[in-house]
Design an enzyme around this catalytic site. Structure first.
Site, PDB file in Angstrom:
ATOM      1  N   HIS A 148      -9.534   1.300   5.052  1.00  0.00           N
ATOM      2  CA  HIS A 148      -8.135   1.075   5.647  1.00  0.00           C
ATOM      3  C   HIS A 148      -8.621   1.757   7.384  1.00  0.00           C
ATOM      4  CE1 HIS A 148      -4.163   2.556   6.315  1.00  0.00           C
ATOM      5  NE2 HIS A 148      -4.031   1.332   6.175  1.00  0.00           N
ATOM      6  N   GLU A 203      -6.468   4.464   8.195  1.00  0.00           N
ATOM      7  CA  GLU A 203      -6.123   6.190   7.991  1.00  0.00           C
ATOM      8  C   GLU A 203      -7.782   6.863   7.368  1.00  0.00           C
ATOM      9  OE1 GLU A 203      -2.872   5.626   5.800  1.00  0.00           O
ATOM     10  OE2 GLU A 203      -1.305   4.503   7.486  1.00  0.00           O
ATOM     11  N   GLY A 263       3.113   1.692  10.496  1.00  0.00           N
ATOM     12  CA  GLY A 263       3.651   3.164  10.905  1.00  0.00           C
ATOM     13  C   GLY A 263       3.906   3.142  12.355  1.00  0.00           C
ATOM     14  N   GLY A 292       2.847  -1.056   4.185  1.00  0.00           N
ATOM     15  CA  GLY A 292       2.968   0.235   3.705  1.00  0.00           C
ATOM     16  C   GLY A 292       4.760   0.952   3.632  1.00  0.00           C
ATOM     17  N   GLY A 293       4.855   1.714   3.967  1.00  0.00           N
ATOM     18  CA  GLY A 293       6.062   1.902   4.408  1.00  0.00           C
ATOM     19  C   GLY A 293       7.400   0.719   3.524  1.00  0.00           C
ATOM     20  N   GLU A 300      -5.805  -4.790  10.739  1.00  0.00           N
ATOM     21  CA  GLU A 300      -3.955  -3.635  11.179  1.00  0.00           C
ATOM     22  C   GLU A 300      -4.476  -3.563  12.738  1.00  0.00           C
ATOM     23  OE1 GLU A 300      -2.260  -2.644   7.264  1.00  0.00           O
ATOM     24  OE2 GLU A 300      -3.746  -1.447   7.011  1.00  0.00           O
ATOM     25  N   SER A 302       3.947  -2.251  10.230  1.00  0.00           N
ATOM     26  CA  SER A 302       4.921  -2.106  10.519  1.00  0.00           C
ATOM     27  C   SER A 302       5.784  -4.041  10.363  1.00  0.00           C
ATOM     28  CB  SER A 302       5.309  -2.078  12.287  1.00  0.00           C
ATOM     29  OG  SER A 302       5.150  -0.564  12.172  1.00  0.00           O
ATOM     30  N   ASN A 317       0.923  -1.052   0.451  1.00  0.00           N
ATOM     31  CA  ASN A 317      -0.134  -0.178  -0.056  1.00  0.00           C
ATOM     32  C   ASN A 317       0.948   1.054   0.238  1.00  0.00           C
ATOM     33  OD1 ASN A 317      -2.370   1.854   0.417  1.00  0.00           O
ATOM     34  ND2 ASN A 317      -2.408   1.245   2.498  1.00  0.00           N
ATOM     35  N   TRP A 318       0.938   1.545  -0.698  1.00  0.00           N
ATOM     36  CA  TRP A 318       1.560   2.998  -1.047  1.00  0.00           C
ATOM     37  C   TRP A 318       1.860   3.961  -0.788  1.00  0.00           C
ATOM     38  CZ3 TRP A 318       4.770   3.384  -7.195  1.00  0.00           C
ATOM     39  CH2 TRP A 318       5.996   2.010  -7.092  1.00  0.00           C
ATOM     40  N   LYS A 319       0.681   4.625  -0.006  1.00  0.00           N
ATOM     41  CA  LYS A 319      -0.946   5.631   0.147  1.00  0.00           C
ATOM     42  C   LYS A 319      -0.022   6.196  -0.874  1.00  0.00           C
ATOM     43  CE  LYS A 319       0.145   2.812   5.015  1.00  0.00           C
ATOM     44  NZ  LYS A 319       0.173   3.483   6.439  1.00  0.00           N
TER      45      LYS A 319
HETATM   46  P1  PGA Z   1       2.673   0.293   7.549  1.00  0.00           P
HETATM   47  O1  PGA Z   1       1.793   0.555   6.841  1.00  0.00           O
HETATM   48  O2  PGA Z   1       3.401  -1.157   6.770  1.00  0.00           O
HETATM   49  O3  PGA Z   1       3.958   1.561   6.623  1.00  0.00           O
HETATM   50  O4  PGA Z   1       2.714  -0.123   9.009  1.00  0.00           O
HETATM   51  C1  PGA Z   1       0.391  -0.278   6.774  1.00  0.00           C
HETATM   52  C2  PGA Z   1      -0.303  -0.428   6.039  1.00  0.00           C
HETATM   53  O5  PGA Z   1      -0.788   0.924   6.666  1.00  0.00           O
HETATM   54  O6  PGA Z   1      -1.188  -1.171   5.537  1.00  0.00           O
END
Ligand code: PGA
Length: 252
Positions: free
Chosen positions: A98, A100, A174, A235-236, A168, A214, A12-14
Site C-alpha cells: 500500500h 502508505e 483519502g 479506505g474511508g 491506487e 476515494s 481497508n480499515w487502515k
Molecule cells: P480511501 O483509501 O478510499 O480512503 O481513499 C483507499 C486506500 O487507501 O485503500
C-alpha cells in the site's frame, strides 16, 4: 456488469478499528443477506481484531484480510506479523505494498514482491498495490511508473487464485479526488496488457484489478464500470457498513 475476472470489493480499515467496530461487520453481514451481488466482499481490519472479525463474519459472505505482512514467517522481528500468523488469526488475504506503507516505511517493489511471495506460501491472496504520485502524473510518467511497480512487485507464480492488483493513485487516496473514468480505464487496460504479456492470457486475463482512491457510494458504479476494473479497494468509505454496502451495490 462483467463477472470475469470475479470482482472483489475490499475494505481497508487502515489504523481504525477496535472491538466496537465489529458492529459494522454484523451490520454489513445483515445487509448482504439475501441479496445477489456479483462480487466477493472483504474487510481488512487491524490485525488485533482479525480473529474477532472472522467470527463476526461467520456465516456471511464477508472474507477477512490483513493489511501487511513480513517477508519471513517467524523469527526475531519485534512488532511484525507474518503471513503464517495472519492466516492463523483467520485472514485469507493480505494487502501488500500500500502506498502508505511504501511512504511511511520506505517499502520498495522488491520488498513488496517478497511480502507477496510470503503471503502466497501460506495460501493467502496477496492484494498488491501500485499507484503514481501527483508529480508523476503531472510529468506524464503514470503508465511507466505503474508498469515498473507491477513488474517489480509481483513474485513468481502469481495467478488469479492467489493475486489481486489494486491501482491506487497516491493523490486520490483519502483526498476526495479521483481520476476520470477514462484515466482509470487507461491505467487498468495498461496493467492488463502488462500482466497478460508476462503471464499469458489465461492467467493475466483472470487476475482481478481493483481501483482504489476515494471510492464512495456516489462514484462506485461509474468507476466499477470502467474497462478492466474488477472491483474496489476502499479506505474511508469502508468503515461504516452503510457506505461500504452502498459501494457493493454497484455489483447488484
Ligand atoms: P480511501 O483509501 O478510499 O480512503 O481513499 C483507499 C486506500 O487507501 O485503500
Amino acid at each position: 456488469m462483467a463477472n470475469s475476472p470475479r470482482p472483489l470489493v475490499a475494505g481497508n480499515w487502515k489504523m481504525n478499528g477496535v472491538n466496537a467496530s465489529l458492529d459494522e461487520i454484523y451490520k454489513l453481514a445483515d445487509k448482504l443477506k439475501g441479496g445477489a451481488y456479483d462480487c466477493n466482499v472483504m474487510i481488512c481490519p487491524p490485525a488485533t481484531i482479525i480473529r474477532a472479525a472472522k467470527k463476526a463474519a461467520d456465516g456471511s459472505r464477508i472474507e477477512i484480510g490483513a493489511q501487511d505482512c513480513h517477508t519471513q514467517q517467524s523469527g526475531a522481528h519485534t512488532g511484525d506479523l507474518s503471513a503464517a500468523i495472519l492466516k492463523d488469526a483467520g485472514a485469507s488475504a493480505v494487502i501488500v505494498g500500500h502506498s502508505e506503507r511504501r511512504a511511511d516505511h520506505g517499502e520498495t517493489d522488491e520488498l513488496v514482491k517478497q511480502k507477496a511471495a510470503a503471503a502466497h506460501s501460506q495460501g493467502l491472496v496477496a492484494i498488491i498495490c501500485v499507484g503514481e504520485t501527483l508529480e508523476q502524473r503531472k510529468a506524464g510518467e503514470t503508465l511507466e511508473v505503474i508498469s515498473g511497480q507491477v513488474a517489480g512487485s509481483m513474485p513468481e507464480g502469481c495467478n488469479a487464485q492467489n493475486t489481486v492488483i489494486a491501482y491506487e493513485p497516491v493523490w486520490a487516496i483519502g483526498s476526495g479526488l479521483t481520476p476520470t473514468v477514462e484515466e482509470v480505464a487507461e491505467v487498468h487496460t495498461h496493467i492488463r496488457k502488462d500482466i497478460t504479456s508476462a503471464l499469458g492470457d489465461a492467467i493475466g486475463g483472470e487476475i482481478a484489478l481493483l481501483y482504489g482512491g476515494s471510492v464512495k457510494p456516489t462514484n462506485a458504479e461509474e468507476l466499477m464500470a470502467a474497462a478492466n476494473v474488477n472491483g474496489a479497494l476502499v479506505g474511508g468509505a469502508s468503515l461504516k457498513a452503510d457506505d461500504f454496502f452502498g459501494i457493493i451495490q454497484a455489483y447488484e
